[in-house]
Motif scaffolding. Structure first.
Motif, PDB file in Angstrom:
ATOM      1  N   ARG A 119     -11.992  -8.918   1.647  1.00  0.00           N
ATOM      2  CA  ARG A 119     -10.661  -9.335   1.196  1.00  0.00           C
ATOM      3  C   ARG A 119     -10.200  -8.468   0.002  1.00  0.00           C
ATOM      4  N   TRP A 120     -11.127  -8.212  -0.891  1.00  0.00           N
ATOM      5  CA  TRP A 120     -10.793  -7.371  -2.043  1.00  0.00           C
ATOM      6  C   TRP A 120     -10.406  -5.965  -1.557  1.00  0.00           C
ATOM      7  N   ASN A 121     -11.180  -5.426  -0.580  1.00  0.00           N
ATOM      8  CA  ASN A 121     -10.865  -4.088  -0.042  1.00  0.00           C
ATOM      9  C   ASN A 121      -9.490  -4.076   0.609  1.00  0.00           C
ATOM     10  N   SER A 122      -9.184  -5.139   1.359  1.00  0.00           N
ATOM     11  CA  SER A 122      -7.868  -5.220   2.019  1.00  0.00           C
ATOM     12  C   SER A 122      -6.765  -5.177   0.984  1.00  0.00           C
ATOM     13  N   TYR A 123      -6.956  -5.963  -0.081  1.00  0.00           N
ATOM     14  CA  TYR A 123      -5.930  -6.020  -1.135  1.00  0.00           C
ATOM     15  C   TYR A 123      -5.714  -4.628  -1.734  1.00  0.00           C
ATOM     16  N   CYS A 124      -6.847  -3.959  -2.065  1.00  0.00           N
ATOM     17  CA  CYS A 124      -6.739  -2.633  -2.705  1.00  0.00           C
ATOM     18  C   CYS A 124      -6.046  -1.653  -1.770  1.00  0.00           C
ATOM     19  N   LYS A 125      -6.401  -1.726  -0.487  1.00  0.00           N
ATOM     20  CA  LYS A 125      -5.836  -0.785   0.486  1.00  0.00           C
ATOM     21  C   LYS A 125      -4.314  -0.989   0.604  1.00  0.00           C
ATOM     22  N   LEU A 126      -3.908  -2.251   0.742  1.00  0.00           N
ATOM     23  CA  LEU A 126      -2.467  -2.525   0.890  1.00  0.00           C
ATOM     24  C   LEU A 126      -1.709  -2.173  -0.391  1.00  0.00           C
ATOM     25  N   GLU A 127      -2.329  -2.460  -1.529  1.00  0.00           N
ATOM     26  CA  GLU A 127      -1.677  -2.155  -2.807  1.00  0.00           C
ATOM     27  C   GLU A 127      -1.445  -0.648  -2.917  1.00  0.00           C
ATOM     28  N   LYS A 128      -2.481   0.127  -2.521  1.00  0.00           N
ATOM     29  CA  LYS A 128      -2.373   1.586  -2.573  1.00  0.00           C
ATOM     30  C   LYS A 128      -1.273   2.073  -1.643  1.00  0.00           C
ATOM     31  N   GLU A 129      -1.249   1.492  -0.440  1.00  0.00           N
ATOM     32  CA  GLU A 129      -0.239   1.907   0.553  1.00  0.00           C
ATOM     33  C   GLU A 129       1.177   1.654   0.044  1.00  0.00           C
ATOM     34  N   ILE A 130       1.365   0.487  -0.582  1.00  0.00           N
ATOM     35  CA  ILE A 130       2.702   0.142  -1.085  1.00  0.00           C
ATOM     36  C   ILE A 130       3.100   1.106  -2.202  1.00  0.00           C
ATOM     37  N   ALA A 131       2.141   1.382  -3.103  1.00  0.00           N
ATOM     38  CA  ALA A 131       2.435   2.296  -4.215  1.00  0.00           C
ATOM     39  C   ALA A 131       2.774   3.681  -3.666  1.00  0.00           C
ATOM     40  N   TYR A 132       2.017   4.110  -2.647  1.00  0.00           N
ATOM     41  CA  TYR A 132       2.256   5.437  -2.057  1.00  0.00           C
ATOM     42  C   TYR A 132       3.652   5.492  -1.425  1.00  0.00           C
ATOM     43  N   ALA A 133       4.000   4.429  -0.680  1.00  0.00           N
ATOM     44  CA  ALA A 133       5.308   4.398   0.001  1.00  0.00           C
ATOM     45  C   ALA A 133       6.445   4.412  -1.025  1.00  0.00           C
ATOM     46  N   GLN A 134       6.236   3.676  -2.131  1.00  0.00           N
ATOM     47  CA  GLN A 134       7.289   3.640  -3.167  1.00  0.00           C
ATOM     48  C   GLN A 134       7.451   5.001  -3.824  1.00  0.00           C
ATOM     49  N   LYS A 135       6.299   5.685  -4.073  1.00  0.00           N
ATOM     50  CA  LYS A 135       6.333   7.002  -4.722  1.00  0.00           C
ATOM     51  C   LYS A 135       7.023   8.010  -3.805  1.00  0.00           C
ATOM     52  N   LYS A 136       6.654   7.935  -2.529  1.00  0.00           N
ATOM     53  CA  LYS A 136       7.223   8.863  -1.554  1.00  0.00           C
ATOM     54  C   LYS A 136       8.741   8.663  -1.469  1.00  0.00           C
ATOM     55  N   ASP A 137       9.124   7.406  -1.513  1.00  0.00           N
ATOM     56  CA  ASP A 137      10.546   7.087  -1.423  1.00  0.00           C
ATOM     57  C   ASP A 137      11.318   7.652  -2.610  1.00  0.00           C
ATOM     58  N   LEU A 138      10.728   7.479  -3.786  1.00  0.00           N
ATOM     59  CA  LEU A 138      11.370   7.977  -5.006  1.00  0.00           C
ATOM     60  C   LEU A 138      11.493   9.499  -4.940  1.00  0.00           C
ATOM     61  N   HIS A 139      10.415  10.143  -4.470  1.00  0.00           N
ATOM     62  CA  HIS A 139      10.402  11.601  -4.367  1.00  0.00           C
ATOM     63  C   HIS A 139      11.508  12.072  -3.418  1.00  0.00           C
ATOM     64  N   LEU A 140      11.610  11.409  -2.253  1.00  0.00           N
ATOM     65  CA  LEU A 140      12.624  11.806  -1.265  1.00  0.00           C
ATOM     66  C   LEU A 140      14.033  11.564  -1.798  1.00  0.00           C
ATOM     67  N   LYS A 141      14.186  10.467  -2.553  1.00  0.00           N
ATOM     68  CA  LYS A 141      15.503  10.151  -3.125  1.00  0.00           C
ATOM     69  C   LYS A 141      15.919  11.241  -4.107  1.00  0.00           C
ATOM     70  N   LYS A 142      14.950  11.667  -4.965  1.00  0.00           N
ATOM     71  CA  LYS A 142      15.246  12.700  -5.962  1.00  0.00           C
ATOM     72  C   LYS A 142      15.601  14.007  -5.272  1.00  0.00           C
ATOM     73  N   LYS A 143      14.839  14.321  -4.206  1.00  0.00           N
ATOM     74  CA  LYS A 143      15.067  15.564  -3.458  1.00  0.00           C
ATOM     75  C   LYS A 143      16.489  15.564  -2.889  1.00  0.00           C
ATOM     76  N   LYS A 144      16.864  14.415  -2.341  1.00  0.00           N
ATOM     77  CA  LYS A 144      18.194  14.278  -1.743  1.00  0.00           C
ATOM     78  C   LYS A 144      19.279  14.447  -2.817  1.00  0.00           C
ATOM     79  N   GLU A 145      19.045  13.804  -3.987  1.00  0.00           N
ATOM     80  CA  GLU A 145      20.026  13.907  -5.082  1.00  0.00           C
ATOM     81  C   GLU A 145      20.203  15.363  -5.521  1.00  0.00           C
ATOM     82  N   LYS A 146      19.060  16.089  -5.588  1.00  0.00           N
ATOM     83  CA  LYS A 146      19.099  17.507  -5.982  1.00  0.00           C
ATOM     84  C   LYS A 146      19.934  18.300  -4.989  1.00  0.00           C
ATOM     85  N   GLN A 147      19.687  18.024  -3.688  1.00  0.00           N
ATOM     86  CA  GLN A 147      20.430  18.740  -2.633  1.00  0.00           C
ATOM     87  C   GLN A 147      21.928  18.487  -2.776  1.00  0.00           C
ATOM     88  N   ILE A 148      22.282  17.220  -3.043  1.00  0.00           N
ATOM     89  CA  ILE A 148      23.706  16.872  -3.155  1.00  0.00           C
ATOM     90  C   ILE A 148      24.321  17.588  -4.360  1.00  0.00           C
TER      91      ILE A 148
END
Ligand SMILES: Nc1nc2c(ncn2[C@@H]2O[C@H](COP(=O)(O)OP(=O)(O)OP(=O)(O)O)[C@@H](O)[C@H]2O)c(=O)[nH]1
Ligand SMILES: [Mg+2]
Length: 340
Positions: A302-331
């Motif tokens: 259960r602890w491993n599941s929590y850590c894995k999902l937490e990491k995935e969410i953090a990664y998805a949020q970071k990726k999203d922020l990165h893509l948003k910034k990239k898009k803003e730069k392009q605009i």
């Protein structure tokens, strides 16, 4: 002045000019099936509101306002606020998230009692379900195939954390009576689960007739064949509405932080009780997580599941922020080049 006479049927004009509230039952490329007090129909979006304006594109289950046209040219004007929804990252990043089903009261998370049963997947679905804002309910399907129901129920209970659990069978009807309490008029239930677990078979069993197509799973590995390809809102005779979904491969885990808190209340209640507020739960003394693991009150899985999902969410949020910034730069690059 010679005024041209309006020969249109006044009944139809008033229908066409008075916006009606409708519910989206299916989404096609640029057409939307809906149901409203005047009947069912298909509609398109009003361009100035959606493509040029900032209206959220409607999804299955959405409430919308539309100009109803009995001749099949209804036009959607506005998407009304959603009370619950599943979302995924929008491929069109300027619009952020994209809802893929909306306005449901319960999420039926379905796992079948064969090779499909998997605690980690159940935890992932519970996280997504809590995040949506609706109440999760776990259905263990194909109970007729299972000889060891008790042990599966115990395993599911460990991760369900008080969420209701129902063993059911679309084939024999086992457990379907217990589901009636959720199927009240005015309620909407969304079905979530991997391909082949029997979501559409359950919809059919609850509807008492074949509303959705179903297909045999593969004999070799028990995997489904992605039979349902569209999310669809269906009215059950009990009065409730059901959204059948394709195997939810398409639903990424994105920004599901609050869903994680709810799905892992046991872990969340320990976090923050460690001696050090910035505890990494690895080597520090007074770590509540390590103590719970040692005592056996928290399982390593259960602890491993929590850590894995937490990491995935953090990664998805970071990726999203990165893509948003990239898009803003392009605009801004485009604007500098063209409007110097
Ligand atoms: N034995 C048994 N088989 C079932 C039951 N429910 C569904 N099945 C079988 O499982 C297979 C897959 O069922 P579907 O209802 O198509 O599954 P689904 O979850 O809708 O699959 P997708 O549309 O691909 O996401 C079919 O062959 C069903 O007959 C059940 O309660 N018992
Ligand atoms: Mg299906």
């Amino acid at each position: 002045m010679n005024r041209k006479q309006d020969t249109r049927d006044p009944e139809r004009i008033s229908h066409a000019e008075e916006p009606l509230k409708a519910r989206i039952t299916a989404v096609h490329k640029d057409r939307f099936n809906f149901i409203c007090s005047a009947g069912e129909g298909q509609a398109t979006l009003k361009t100035s509101n959606y493509y040029l304006g900032d209206q959220d594109f409607p999804t299955t289950g959405d409430q919308v306002l539309l100009h109803y046209d009995p001749d099949g040219c209804s036009q959607i004007l506005e998407t009304l606020p959603r009370k619950t929804y599943f979302s995924r990252r929008n491929p069109n990043l300027s619009r952020g998230e994209q809802a893929v089903a909306a306005n449901f009261d319960y999420v039926f998370i379905i796992q079948s009692l064969n090779q499909d049963f998997n605690e980690q997947r159940l935890e992932r679905y519970l996280t997504i379900a809590w995040q949506s804002g609706a109440m999760p309910v776990v259905l263990l399907s194909k109970a007729d195939l299972c000889e060891d129901l008790e042990s599966y129920l115990n395993r599911a209970k460990q991760c369900a954390m008080g969420v209701p659990l129902h063993p059911v069978s679309a084939k024999t009807g086992q457990g379907l009576d217990e589901l009636q309490e959720y199927l009240q008029p005015g309620k909407t239930i969304v079905f979530l689960g991997s391909s082949g677990v029997g979501k559409s078979s359950l919809v059919n069993a609850l509807a008492g007739q074949e509303r959705m197509k179903t297909k045999r799973i593969r004999d070799e590995d028990g995997k489904g064949r992605h039979t349902t390809t569209h999310r669809e809102l269906i009215q059950l005779p009990q009065g409730a509405m059901v959204i059948d979904t394709p195997g939810m491969r398409e639903l990424g885990i994105w920004d599901a932080e609050s869903g994680l808190d709810e799905a892992f209340q046991d872990v969340e209640s320990l976090l923050g009780t460690c001696k050090f507020h910035d505890c990494t739960h690895t080597a520090e003394p007074g770590c509540a997580i390590k103590e719970a693991l040692a005592k056996g009150t928290l399982s390593p899985e259960r602890w491993n599941s929590y850590c894995k999902l937490e990491k995935e969410i953090a990664y998805a949020q970071k990726k999203d922020l990165h893509l948003k910034k990239k898009k803003e730069k392009q605009i801004s690059k485009y604007l500098r080049k063209h409007y110097k």
